[in-house]
Motif scaffolding. Structure first.
Motif, PDB file in Angstrom:
ATOM      1  N   LEU A   1      -7.151  -5.856   6.912  1.00 11.15           N
ATOM      2  CA  LEU A   1      -7.863  -5.087   7.931  1.00 11.15           C
ATOM      3  C   LEU A   1      -7.307  -3.665   8.043  1.00 11.15           C
ATOM      4  O   LEU A   1      -8.063  -2.704   8.216  1.00 11.15           O
ATOM      5  CB  LEU A   1      -7.769  -5.792   9.288  1.00 11.15           C
ATOM      6  CG  LEU A   1      -8.436  -7.168   9.378  1.00 11.15           C
ATOM      7  CD1 LEU A   1      -8.227  -7.767  10.762  1.00 11.15           C
ATOM      8  CD2 LEU A   1      -9.921  -7.082   9.052  1.00 11.15           C
ATOM      9  N   GLU A   2      -6.005  -3.538   7.928  1.00 10.98           N
ATOM     10  CA  GLU A   2      -5.388  -2.214   7.995  1.00 10.98           C
ATOM     11  C   GLU A   2      -5.811  -1.358   6.811  1.00 10.98           C
ATOM     12  O   GLU A   2      -6.053  -0.153   6.950  1.00 10.98           O
ATOM     13  CB  GLU A   2      -3.867  -2.349   8.048  1.00 10.98           C
ATOM     14  CG  GLU A   2      -3.357  -2.912   9.373  1.00 10.98           C
ATOM     15  CD  GLU A   2      -1.855  -3.158   9.371  1.00 10.98           C
ATOM     16  OE1 GLU A   2      -1.281  -3.264   8.265  1.00 10.98           O
ATOM     17  OE2 GLU A   2      -1.276  -3.263  10.471  1.00 10.98           O
ATOM     18  N   ILE A   3      -5.900  -1.964   5.632  1.00 13.71           N
ATOM     19  CA  ILE A   3      -6.337  -1.231   4.439  1.00 13.71           C
ATOM     20  C   ILE A   3      -7.774  -0.741   4.615  1.00 13.71           C
ATOM     21  O   ILE A   3      -8.096   0.422   4.355  1.00 13.71           O
ATOM     22  CB  ILE A   3      -6.219  -2.116   3.181  1.00 13.71           C
ATOM     23  CG1 ILE A   3      -4.750  -2.395   2.850  1.00 13.71           C
ATOM     24  CG2 ILE A   3      -6.905  -1.459   1.982  1.00 13.71           C
ATOM     25  CD1 ILE A   3      -4.545  -3.428   1.764  1.00 13.71           C
ATOM     26  N   LEU A   4      -8.655  -1.622   5.060  1.00 11.07           N
ATOM     27  CA  LEU A   4     -10.055  -1.256   5.243  1.00 11.07           C
ATOM     28  C   LEU A   4     -10.218  -0.215   6.344  1.00 11.07           C
ATOM     29  O   LEU A   4     -11.068   0.675   6.251  1.00 11.07           O
ATOM     30  CB  LEU A   4     -10.889  -2.497   5.565  1.00 11.07           C
ATOM     31  CG  LEU A   4     -10.943  -3.575   4.479  1.00 11.07           C
ATOM     32  CD1 LEU A   4     -11.817  -4.741   4.929  1.00 11.07           C
ATOM     33  CD2 LEU A   4     -11.442  -3.009   3.161  1.00 11.07           C
TER      34      LEU A   4
ATOM     35  N   GLY B   1     -12.534  -2.506  -2.703  1.00 12.17           N
ATOM     36  CA  GLY B   1     -12.941  -3.666  -3.470  1.00 12.17           C
ATOM     37  C   GLY B   1     -11.820  -4.682  -3.574  1.00 12.17           C
ATOM     38  O   GLY B   1     -10.680  -4.421  -3.172  1.00 12.17           O
ATOM     39  N   VAL B   2     -12.135  -5.840  -4.146  1.00 10.93           N
ATOM     40  CA  VAL B   2     -11.140  -6.908  -4.294  1.00 10.93           C
ATOM     41  C   VAL B   2      -9.944  -6.414  -5.092  1.00 10.93           C
ATOM     42  O   VAL B   2      -8.781  -6.646  -4.725  1.00 10.93           O
ATOM     43  CB  VAL B   2     -11.771  -8.144  -4.973  1.00 10.93           C
ATOM     44  CG1 VAL B   2     -10.693  -9.181  -5.278  1.00 10.93           C
ATOM     45  CG2 VAL B   2     -12.848  -8.756  -4.089  1.00 10.93           C
ATOM     46  N   SER B   3     -10.203  -5.722  -6.199  1.00 10.20           N
ATOM     47  CA  SER B   3      -9.112  -5.247  -7.059  1.00 10.20           C
ATOM     48  C   SER B   3      -8.210  -4.268  -6.333  1.00 10.20           C
ATOM     49  O   SER B   3      -6.975  -4.317  -6.469  1.00 10.20           O
ATOM     50  CB  SER B   3      -9.681  -4.588  -8.327  1.00 10.20           C
ATOM     51  OG  SER B   3     -10.413  -5.514  -9.092  1.00 10.20           O
ATOM     52  N   GLU B   4      -8.805  -3.371  -5.539  1.00 13.16           N
ATOM     53  CA  GLU B   4      -8.016  -2.388  -4.801  1.00 13.16           C
ATOM     54  C   GLU B   4      -7.137  -3.060  -3.754  1.00 13.16           C
ATOM     55  O   GLU B   4      -5.956  -2.713  -3.585  1.00 13.16           O
ATOM     56  CB  GLU B   4      -8.947  -1.381  -4.133  1.00 13.16           C
ATOM     57  CG  GLU B   4      -9.746  -0.536  -5.111  1.00 13.16           C
ATOM     58  CD  GLU B   4     -10.893   0.190  -4.433  1.00 13.16           C
ATOM     59  OE1 GLU B   4     -10.752   1.403  -4.199  1.00 13.16           O
ATOM     60  OE2 GLU B   4     -11.915  -0.456  -4.134  1.00 13.16           O
ATOM     61  N   VAL B   5      -7.691  -4.017  -3.038  1.00 10.88           N
ATOM     62  CA  VAL B   5      -6.927  -4.747  -2.029  1.00 10.88           C
ATOM     63  C   VAL B   5      -5.781  -5.517  -2.690  1.00 10.88           C
ATOM     64  O   VAL B   5      -4.641  -5.483  -2.227  1.00 10.88           O
ATOM     65  CB  VAL B   5      -7.838  -5.710  -1.235  1.00 10.88           C
ATOM     66  CG1 VAL B   5      -7.007  -6.630  -0.340  1.00 10.88           C
ATOM     67  CG2 VAL B   5      -8.835  -4.923  -0.396  1.00 10.88           C
ATOM     68  N   ALA B   6      -6.088  -6.209  -3.783  1.00  6.34           N
ATOM     69  CA  ALA B   6      -5.072  -6.994  -4.483  1.00  6.34           C
ATOM     70  C   ALA B   6      -3.954  -6.113  -4.995  1.00  6.34           C
ATOM     71  O   ALA B   6      -2.771  -6.451  -4.882  1.00  6.34           O
ATOM     72  CB  ALA B   6      -5.719  -7.763  -5.629  1.00  6.34           C
ATOM     73  N   SER B   7      -4.331  -4.962  -5.556  1.00 10.35           N
ATOM     74  CA  SER B   7      -3.330  -4.052  -6.112  1.00 10.35           C
ATOM     75  C   SER B   7      -2.404  -3.508  -5.031  1.00 10.35           C
ATOM     76  O   SER B   7      -1.186  -3.480  -5.201  1.00 10.35           O
ATOM     77  CB  SER B   7      -4.035  -2.896  -6.825  1.00 10.35           C
ATOM     78  OG  SER B   7      -3.095  -1.949  -7.292  1.00 10.35           O
ATOM     79  N   GLU B   8      -2.977  -3.074  -3.905  1.00  8.41           N
ATOM     80  CA  GLU B   8      -2.143  -2.508  -2.848  1.00  8.41           C
ATOM     81  C   GLU B   8      -1.227  -3.552  -2.229  1.00  8.41           C
ATOM     82  O   GLU B   8      -0.089  -3.251  -1.856  1.00  8.41           O
ATOM     83  CB  GLU B   8      -3.009  -1.860  -1.766  1.00  8.41           C
ATOM     84  CG  GLU B   8      -2.189  -1.302  -0.611  1.00  8.41           C
ATOM     85  CD  GLU B   8      -2.923  -0.247   0.186  1.00  8.41           C
ATOM     86  OE1 GLU B   8      -2.456   0.072   1.289  1.00  8.41           O
ATOM     87  OE2 GLU B   8      -3.948   0.267  -0.291  1.00  8.41           O
TER      88      GLU B   8
END
Length: 267
Positions: free
Chosen positions: A28-31, A38-45
């Motif tokens: 939620l903080e990332i968004l 995207g899924v990849s961006e969330v997973a990477s961070e």
């Protein structure tokens, strides 16, 4: 032995549950920060596998806290967040959240700290912390004070739309309380522009002879100024513009109360 294994299993499940909650909050903080991802961006961070990120996002989507933009496949905060946020302001007590911060200010600078809100064309002091100095004895709680002649009042005035400010000042006028009171509308407007720019307001014997004060705004979850926090004291010893650290501490106090009221801060 089976009982011990059961305890370990329960503890492990509890730890896993806490980790999942922590990860969901991170999503939620990332968004919130990026607007969408995207899924990849969330997973990477987050440093997690894409399948884990996908499951987290899927669970949040199911609760409508996150929604997926079907055109781009990105995720963003959903309307469920608004429902949760809408219940916060009514449950937060401004005075309750402010009390500890006022106490810290009063103790650190040995003067009086006040919380004021705008009511019926006046600044009304709704909470106060007294400093240990022997002269800090006046109780301002419940007092109606003029907006143009007090530091808190200037903060509240500076945050108003021009039309509302004009209405209030048209009704109250700019009466002089001392020889230092600002009774010129152009001079007051010029000072209010500076208050809005810096987030700091001052009065030097403008409401009472021998009384100086400095104030900062308090904001709600939408960024609206809902109150002001001030420190005041006798002019012979309290000169806020010259006192090392005071203005920064006052600003931090305003930010801390704002944070408690839901305002997003970086401190």
């Amino acid at each position: 032995m089976p009982e011990a294994l059961g305890e370990d299993s329960a503890e492990g499940a509890q730890h896993g549950g806490v980790q999942s909650v922590d990860r969901a909050i991170t999503v939620l903080e990332i968004l919130s920060r990026e607007g969408h991802a995207g899924v990849s961006e969330v997973a990477s961070e987050m440093g997690i596998h894409k399948s884990t990120a996908s499951r987290l996002l899927g669970a949040l989507v199911a609760r409508e806290i996150v929604q997926q933009n079907r055109e781009r496949g990105k995720y963003q905060l959903g309307f469920g967040i608004l429902r949760l946020a809408a219940s916060i302001p009514g449950r937060l007590s401004l005075v309750q959240e402010t009390g500890p911060v006022l106490q810290d200010l009063a103790a650190e600078y040995r003067e009086t700290a006040n919380l004021a809100v705008l009511r019926a064309n006046y600044a009304v002091n709704v909470d106060q912390a007294m400093g240990p100095a022997t002269l800090a004895t006046q109780d301002w709680v419940g007092s109606l004070t003029p907006l143009h002649a007090t530091a808190s009042g200037k903060v509240l005035l500076a945050a108003l739309p021009a039309e509302e400010r004009q209405r209030i000042l048209g009704e109250t006028g700019l009466p002089a309380f001392t020889a230092q009171t600002l009774t010129s509308r152009p001079r007051l407007e010029k000072e209010l522009l500076e208050v809005a720019r810096t987030g700091l307001a001052f009065t030097e014997e403008e409401y009472e002879i021998g009384l100086n004060a400095a104030a900062v705004p308090v904001r709600d979850h939408l960024g609206k100024v809902i109150a002001s926090v001030s420190v005041s004291g006798p002019s012979f010893r309290f000169r806020p513009k010259e006192q090392p650290g005071l203005l920064e501490s006052l600003k931090q106090a305003g930010l801390e109360i704002s944070r408690r009221m839901g305002y997003p801060t970086t401190t």
